[in-house]
Scaffold this motif. Structure first.
Motif, PDB file in Angstrom:
ATOM      1  N   LEU A 149       0.556  -1.367   0.115  1.00 31.82           N
ATOM      2  CA  LEU A 149      -0.174   0.155  -0.064  1.00 31.82           C
ATOM      3  C   LEU A 149       0.519   1.426  -0.184  1.00 31.82           C
ATOM      4  O   LEU A 149       0.219   1.952  -1.174  1.00 31.82           O
ATOM      5  N   ALA A 150       2.368   0.561   0.412  1.00 29.21           N
ATOM      6  CA  ALA A 150       3.061   2.192   1.200  1.00 29.21           C
ATOM      7  C   ALA A 150       3.447   2.936  -0.390  1.00 29.21           C
ATOM      8  O   ALA A 150       3.694   3.766  -1.199  1.00 29.21           O
ATOM      9  N   GLN A 151       4.258   1.886  -1.408  1.00 29.77           N
ATOM     10  CA  GLN A 151       4.812   1.705  -2.358  1.00 29.77           C
ATOM     11  C   GLN A 151       3.605   2.280  -3.634  1.00 29.77           C
ATOM     12  O   GLN A 151       4.486   3.491  -4.360  1.00 29.77           O
ATOM     13  N   GLN A 152       2.306   1.824  -3.487  1.00 30.07           N
ATOM     14  CA  GLN A 152       1.126   2.001  -4.659  1.00 30.07           C
ATOM     15  C   GLN A 152       0.480   3.550  -4.018  1.00 30.07           C
ATOM     16  O   GLN A 152       0.008   4.438  -4.498  1.00 30.07           O
ATOM     17  N   GLU A 153       1.045   4.552  -3.160  1.00 32.76           N
ATOM     18  CA  GLU A 153       0.670   5.657  -2.653  1.00 32.76           C
ATOM     19  C   GLU A 153      -1.055   5.358  -1.905  1.00 32.76           C
ATOM     20  O   GLU A 153      -1.299   6.183  -2.638  1.00 32.76           O
ATOM     21  N   ILE A 154      -1.427   4.427  -2.026  1.00 34.94           N
ATOM     22  CA  ILE A 154      -2.665   3.759  -1.353  1.00 34.94           C
ATOM     23  C   ILE A 154      -3.301   4.597   0.024  1.00 34.94           C
ATOM     24  O   ILE A 154      -2.582   3.120   1.363  1.00 34.94           O
ATOM     25  N   ARG A 155      -3.248   5.527   0.611  1.00 37.89           N
ATOM     26  CA  ARG A 155      -3.614   5.715   1.911  1.00 37.89           C
ATOM     27  C   ARG A 155      -4.862   5.606   2.366  1.00 37.89           C
ATOM     28  O   ARG A 155      -4.318   4.569   3.562  1.00 37.89           O
ATOM     29  N   ARG A 156      -6.157   4.840   2.262  1.00 35.37           N
ATOM     30  CA  ARG A 156      -6.668   4.262   2.887  1.00 35.37           C
ATOM     31  C   ARG A 156      -7.567   3.291   2.002  1.00 35.37           C
ATOM     32  O   ARG A 156      -7.766   3.845   0.225  1.00 35.37           O
ATOM     33  N   CYS A 157      -8.335   2.419   2.446  1.00 41.50           N
ATOM     34  CA  CYS A 157      -8.733   0.742   0.665  1.00 41.50           C
ATOM     35  C   CYS A 157      -9.533   0.674   1.400  1.00 41.50           C
ATOM     36  O   CYS A 157      -9.692   1.044   2.624  1.00 41.50           O
ATOM     37  N   THR A 158     -10.417   0.092   0.922  1.00 40.07           N
ATOM     38  CA  THR A 158     -11.588  -1.130   1.229  1.00 40.07           C
ATOM     39  C   THR A 158     -10.975  -2.390   1.307  1.00 40.07           C
ATOM     40  O   THR A 158     -10.145  -2.533  -0.404  1.00 40.07           O
ATOM     41  N   LEU A 159     -10.510  -3.258   2.390  1.00 41.00           N
ATOM     42  CA  LEU A 159     -10.072  -4.403   2.271  1.00 41.00           C
ATOM     43  C   LEU A 159     -11.595  -5.620   2.317  1.00 41.00           C
ATOM     44  O   LEU A 159     -12.187  -5.744   3.179  1.00 41.00           O
TER      45      LEU A 159
END
Length: 278
Positions: free
Chosen positions: A86-96
């Protein structure tokens, strides 16, 4: 193929898929065992068509991802790796959206970093002390080396029996579908990796450790379960729904442990409704 490229994160290679949707949110799909991202092939296109971004990848040691020797591939280590992805893809928030042991990864991550999880969907997830079965416990304890050394034909027959148990309708785990699940294990390395990267880490300690933290979750949560799941009985779904505050529960009739195989349209609808409600 649902996965179309690779990324290098924390020194290992993962097969993955990343699309950016028009809604501005990202859904992260986590598969389980004995499985890989192929299990989402009839679900993800519907989600993407609705405008949602998607990230999915084969867990380390699974599917088309790297199978490095002497690397921890437990659910705890997979949760650490999820954070790196998530850090590499610059995703701060997501639905799992997580299935089976992917659900353990999601529980660990969501209780560690609840501010990074927009919503949580657990599908026939391992939890509490629900895994592994007594049979696998004995194999891991006393016979792992013997099983890892079994002839390929005997191994594939065993894995076929296991996979057939994941669906309520056995005809759904035949032909090309069965072949897709067997394919990553059709080599000596694949067979060894199944035992080293998957079976060796069948251990409920992490999910038992996270149990008291479930009641602290404020993330909108939906529990989705196959009514005929022979590996993770629906009693665990009801327990999760009771322990996670305000969690919704949906039991799917005529579906087993792999409801994405028994009824992919229903899983896609569960996701659509969950996103709309939340």
């Amino acid at each position: 193929m649902i996965l179309d490229r690779h990324l290098i994160v924390d020194g290992v290679r993962l097969a993955f898929r990343r699309t950016v949707g028009s809604t501005g949110e990202t859904l992260v799909f986590l598969h389980g065992t004995p499985s890989h991202s192929h299990i989402w092939r009839n679900v993800i296109p519907t989600v993407e068509a609705a405008g949602h971004g998607v990230l999915t990848y084969d867990l380390l040691g699974y599917g088309a991802s790297e199978r490095p020797p002497n690397r921890d591939t437990s659910v705890t280590a997979q949760a650490d790796l999820l954070e790196e992805v998530l850090a590499q893809q610059e995703i701060r928030r997501c639905t799992l959206i997580a299935h089976d042991i992917g659900g353990a990864v999601a529980q660990i991550f969501a209780t560690r970093q609840p501010d990074r999880v927009e919503r949580l969907m657990l599908i026939d997830s391992v939890s509490y002390d629900s895994w592994p079965s007594s049979t696998w416990q004995e194999i891991i304890r006393d016979h792992l080396a013997d099983y890892a050394a079994m002839p390929q034909a005997e191994f594939e027959a065993m894995l076929t029996r296991q996979l057939t148990m994941t669906v309520a309708d056995p005809t759904r785990m035949t032909g090309e579908t069965l072949e897709a699940y067997l394919a990553p294990h059709r080599t000596a390395m694949g067979r060894a990796s199944f035992f080293e990267h998957q079976v060796r880490h069948y251990d409920s300690t992490p999910t038992q450790r996270v149990t008291p933290l479930l009641k602290t979750l404020t993330t909108p949560t939906r529990i989705v379960w196959g009514a005929e799941d022979r590996w993770q009985p629906p009693a665990f779904a009801r327990r999760l729904a009771e322990d996670i505050p305000n969690a919704q529960l949906s039991i799917i009739p005529g579906a087993g442990h792999f409801p994405m195989e028994d009824n992919p349209l229903r899983i896609a609808e569960e996701i659509r409704t969950f996103l709309a409600d939340a």
